[in-house]
Design a protein around this motif. Structure first.
Motif, PDB file in Angstrom:
ATOM      1  N   HIS A 105      -2.483  -8.684  -4.425  1.00  0.00           N
ATOM      2  CA  HIS A 105      -1.416  -8.063  -3.661  1.00  0.00           C
ATOM      3  C   HIS A 105      -1.084  -6.691  -4.259  1.00  0.00           C
ATOM      4  CE1 HIS A 105      -0.514 -12.248  -2.237  1.00  0.00           C
ATOM      5  NE2 HIS A 105      -0.235 -11.580  -1.136  1.00  0.00           N
ATOM      6  N   GLY A 106      -0.382  -5.889  -3.491  1.00  0.00           N
ATOM      7  CA  GLY A 106       0.038  -4.584  -3.988  1.00  0.00           C
ATOM      8  C   GLY A 106      -0.035  -3.543  -2.895  1.00  0.00           C
ATOM      9  N   LYS A 124       3.443   2.022  -5.396  1.00  0.00           N
ATOM     10  CA  LYS A 124       4.803   2.088  -4.848  1.00  0.00           C
ATOM     11  C   LYS A 124       4.837   2.509  -3.387  1.00  0.00           C
ATOM     12  CE  LYS A 124       7.048   2.988  -9.307  1.00  0.00           C
ATOM     13  NZ  LYS A 124       7.957   3.857 -10.071  1.00  0.00           N
ATOM     14  N   LYS A 136      -0.992  -2.721  -8.257  1.00  0.00           N
ATOM     15  CA  LYS A 136      -1.526  -4.053  -7.982  1.00  0.00           C
ATOM     16  C   LYS A 136      -0.650  -5.126  -8.632  1.00  0.00           C
ATOM     17  CE  LYS A 136      -5.370  -2.426  -6.069  1.00  0.00           C
ATOM     18  NZ  LYS A 136      -5.435  -1.023  -6.445  1.00  0.00           N
ATOM     19  N   LYS A 137      -0.579  -6.286  -7.973  1.00  0.00           N
ATOM     20  CA  LYS A 137       0.152  -7.438  -8.492  1.00  0.00           C
ATOM     21  C   LYS A 137      -0.857  -8.554  -8.694  1.00  0.00           C
ATOM     22  CE  LYS A 137       4.260  -6.165  -5.820  1.00  0.00           C
ATOM     23  NZ  LYS A 137       5.176  -6.610  -4.728  1.00  0.00           N
ATOM     24  N   ASP A 197      -0.301 -11.805  -9.608  1.00  0.00           N
ATOM     25  CA  ASP A 197       0.127 -13.192  -9.418  1.00  0.00           C
ATOM     26  C   ASP A 197      -0.012 -13.525  -7.952  1.00  0.00           C
ATOM     27  OD1 ASP A 197       2.067 -11.321  -8.840  1.00  0.00           O
ATOM     28  OD2 ASP A 197       3.726 -12.737  -9.103  1.00  0.00           O
TER      29      ASP A 197
END
Length: 415
Positions: A354-355, A361, A407-408, A410
């Motif tokens: 995700h991201g 941002k 980027k995420k 989790d």
């Protein structure tokens, strides 16, 4: 004068010609590109042809117009590569090379599956990975009155691994818009253990199949197509009936690779995953779908490969060590129907996350989430392809290697 020969004037070969023509000294190097076909196809557009989203003219152009001045263009059939002699045999002449770039791509091999080329081929059984197949399927869908639609993948790897799933999603939207979705039963059949090639995508996005009422059959290793029963049959005698079968046949490298003894069982060339150099011959480099790399066979991947390969070709001509740089980077829009799409970004070691993309941002594109912006990005890629990517023009703000900004890591389904 030394000779650099590029085999194939598809996406990868054309990009390499455009990259190298301005970087190799003209007084020292002659660049030649060889391809037997006159027409250049925008292959991602084949997904949209069956649904009347694109016209024929939007997915094909004369290939020669994209070959830059200063590159010799030969439109002839390639008979055989002779690596021990540093030569390529064409249909009526032989070329010598100091450096060879193999960009011969991949193609469908429906004859690899028993019964696929039977009496129902191009009547009730279609592919959309060829221009001719996509057009024939378009004509079929225009008149089809409904029934069991089976979207099927024979085996991996294939070009654009998400395209079959996109087809299922777009079919759902297409039949809804025609007011006949209740007359169509859609089943997605895959040899994998989930809908997506990447486990994190399967975990995060399975809700789309349920939402669209698309059934899924996993771990299906097809043995044959039974034309009499109108069913596909696997090796444990599991049968899936169809009224209309849209299949992705086995994908294989070009026959010239087999004739030359350079490929694996599927005619893909063993290639160093970070340098794009042939594992067997140091003056042969491989790019795009012709490689056996564990990276997606997709245009964005070829684009990223081309940037690294260009640098490595220059280093090789100077006798320097090659860059161990290419990281398997891919980003891919996934059409989900109803004018929405997903975007995934990943590489050899990192699964999709995700991201935001391309900027942290602000995005504006969201990863692993449906949005109209992503759909527009998918459609805009056709213009980018013809006007930038093929010509070797860098795509602003999109680096050859995967960026981890924004980027995420989790991964959790949002539904």
């Amino acid at each position: 004068m030394k000779n650099l020969v590029i085999l194939g004037a598809g996406t990868s070969g054309t990009m390499m010609a455009n990259h190298l023509v301005s970087k190799l000294p003209k007084k020292d190097w002659k660049i030649t590109i060889v391809d037997q076909y006159k027409t250049h196809y925008y292959q991602p557009g084949f997904l949209f042809l069956p649904f009347d989203t694109y016209t024929e003219d939007q997915v094909k152009k004369e290939g020669k117009k994209f070959i830059p001045k200063g590159v010799y263009y030969i439109q002839k059939k390639i008979d055989k590569i002779l690596p021990e002699e540093n030569k390529v045999a064409l249909e009526d002449e032989t070329l010598s090379y100091d450096i060879l770039i193999v960009a011969t791509g991949s193609k469908i091999a429906p004859d690899e599956t028993d019964g696929l080329l039977g009496p129902l081929w191009k009547k009730d059984i279609f592919d959309f990975y060829t221009y001719e197949g996509a057009l024939a399927l378009r004509n079929k869908l225009r008149e089809w009155e409904g029934g069991k639609l089976v979207v099927h993948i024979t085996e991996m790897p294939i070009k654009c691994p998400v395209a079959p799933l996109e087809f299922a999603f777009l079919a759902d939207s297409y039949f809804k818009n025609k007011g006949m979705r209740d007359k169509v039963d859609i089943t997605y059949v895959t040899p994998l253990d989930g809908a997506f090639t990447k486990p994190t995508c399967t975990k995060a996005l399975n809700y789309l199949l349920k939402e669209k009422q698309i059934k899924i059959e996993t771990d299906f290793a097809i043995m044959e197509v039974d034309n009499d029963k109108k069913a596909i049959v696997d090796y444990v005698d599991r049968e899936i009936p169809f009224d209309l079968l849209v299949t992705v046949p086995t994908n294989m490298g070009d026959e010239v690779i087999e004739r030359s003894g350079l490929g694996d069982d599927l005619n893909f060339i063993p290639t160093h995953k970070h340098t794009l150099q042939s594992k067997a011959h140091e003056n042969i480099f491989v790019i795009g779908d012709a490689t056996n790399l564990p990276a997606s066979k997709a245009g964005s991947v070829a684009h990223f490969q081309a940037e690294t390969l260009t640098d490595n070709i220059i280093l090789y001509t100077k006798g320097f060590k090659l860059k161990q740089e290419f990281d398997g980077h891919a980003n891919c829009f996934i059409e989900t129907g109803n004018n929405k799409a997903l975007l995934i970004d990943f590489n050899y070691d990192q699964e999709p996350v995700h991201g935001t993309f391309p900027f942290a941002k602000i995005g504006p594109l969201k990863l692993l989430k449906e949005s109209v912006f992503n759909h527009w990005g998918k459609l805009a890629f056709r213009w980018i392809y013809w006007n930038m990517l093929l010509k070797g023009i860098p795509i602003p703000f999109v680096g050859r290697n995967m960026s981890f900004k924004g980027k995420k890591f989790d991964i959790k389904a949002d539904n």
